[in-house]
Design an enzyme around this catalytic site. Structure first.
Site, PDB file in Angstrom:
ATOM      1  CG  ASP A   1      -1.960   1.109   1.207  1.00 25.55           C
ATOM      2  OD1 ASP A   1      -2.925   1.082   0.423  1.00 25.55           O
ATOM      3  OD2 ASP A   1      -1.762   2.040   2.006  1.00 25.55           O
TER       4      ASP A   1
ATOM      5  CG  HIS B   1      -5.595  -2.824  -0.445  1.00 24.10           C
ATOM      6  ND1 HIS B   1      -4.779  -2.388  -1.476  1.00 24.10           N
ATOM      7  CD2 HIS B   1      -5.286  -2.043   0.635  1.00 24.10           C
ATOM      8  CE1 HIS B   1      -4.031  -1.386  -1.042  1.00 24.10           C
ATOM      9  NE2 HIS B   1      -4.309  -1.163   0.223  1.00 24.10           N
TER      10      HIS B   1
END
Length: 317
Positions: A94, A294
């Site tokens: 991320d 994610h």
């Protein structure tokens, strides 16, 4: 706790050998790498994961301008040297991925190899990103929602544990409709981003109540430091102008889930397709993890560890 680049960082550490720095993203902490410590340490690496600036027990500078990409890269370089090393492997997920990629871009002399999870390498666009997304989505893209001082803080801090649970679940591969780019839009700016986000009655198998407790505790000082990273996106675009057209030169690895919303952002699928041509030392084609959302290293720890160990041991040996 370790003094780095004018601030104090909290780190977790395990193992001996070549240094591997693991950089978390939003809204996370060093704990997001909990599944990587033992396998990497047992393979003969020294594994260090900091709470990055503005997160957890590390310092939270008050000035918004203290969270530019140059500060964040400076923290990584300073950490490597503070740990007594000249070079390290740098891995990021991320927001940690752009920090890792930019560390390799700006200081290739310090980076033995770089791996990014979810977010692909940086190729600087022709327009500032916040401005671009504001024009494209009328201020409804979550980056722009995060721009407004105090707004996202008020939403997330009203019930931190619930906010984190919703954020983690809604962006995971387990959520209904996972991987759609429209998930990144705040439909009703008055009600907030999470008003209609799914809230699971039972956590997905990769996330325990204890994990959620640890993450909630790490945000005891609020979300402002973490959100300040987003508030510097246009500033970062300005600061990185000298590297327009430059490429990440150290050996590289990129891993992402096919149900991750980030690789579905506008323009990103096309970038990923071209990565083997754009990256001079990408060691393999981008690795796609089926069914993974994610939270790459948490949702698919075995696959991520296998990929990292193969990449790191090849470069070490």
């Amino acid at each position: 706790m370790i003094d780095v680049n004018g601030i104090r960082l909290h780190i977790a550490e395990q193992g001996e050998g070549p240094l591997v720095v693991l950089l978390h993203g939003f809204p996370e902490s060093w704990h997001s790498w909990r599944h990587q410590f033992a396998p990497l340490a047992e393979a003969g690496f020294r594994v260090v994961a900091p709470d990055q600036r503005g997160y957890g027990r590390s310092d939270h500078p008050e000035d918004v301008d203290a969270y530019t990409i140059l500060h964040l890269v400076g923290d990584v370089v300073g950490l490597v040297h503070a740990l007594g090393e000249e070079r390290a492997f740098v891995v990021g997920h991320d927001w940690g991925a752009p920090v890792a990629w930019h560390t390799a871009l700006l200081r290739p002399d310090v980076v033995r190899g770089v791996a990014g999870l979810s977010v692909p390498p940086p190729f600087r666009g022709s327009q500032p990103p916040l401005t671009t997304m504001r024009k494209r989505f009328g201020g409804h893209f979550y980056w722009n929602y995060f721009e407004q001082p105090g707004v996202a803080e008020a939403e997330f801090e009203a019930d931190t544990r619930t906010a984190l649970r919703k954020l983690l679940y809604s962006a995971s591969g387990d959520a209904p409709g996972a991987g759609r780019p429209e998930q990144a839009l705040v439909e009703d700016l008055e009600r907030g981003w999470l008003a209609d986000a799914p809230d699971p009655e039972v956590l997905p198998g990769w996330l325990t109540e204890e994990d959620l407790d640890a993450l909630t505790d790490s945000f005891a000082r609020g979300f402002t430091g973490a959100l300040n990273w987003y508030r510097n996106l246009d500033r970062n675009w300005e600061l990185t102008a000298p590297w327009q057209g430059a490429v990440v030169s150290p050996p590289a690895l990129y891993v992402y889930g096919d149900r991750d919303l980030v690789p579905a952002f506008p323009g990103t699928p096309e970038l990923i397709e071209k990565l083997p041509e754009l990256m001079p030392d990408l060691r393999r084609k981008p690795l796609v993890l089926p069914g993974c959302g994610h939270w790459t290293q948490q949702e698919r720890p075995a696959e991520v560890n296998e990929a990292l160990l193969g990449f790191l041991t090849e470069l070490r040996d």
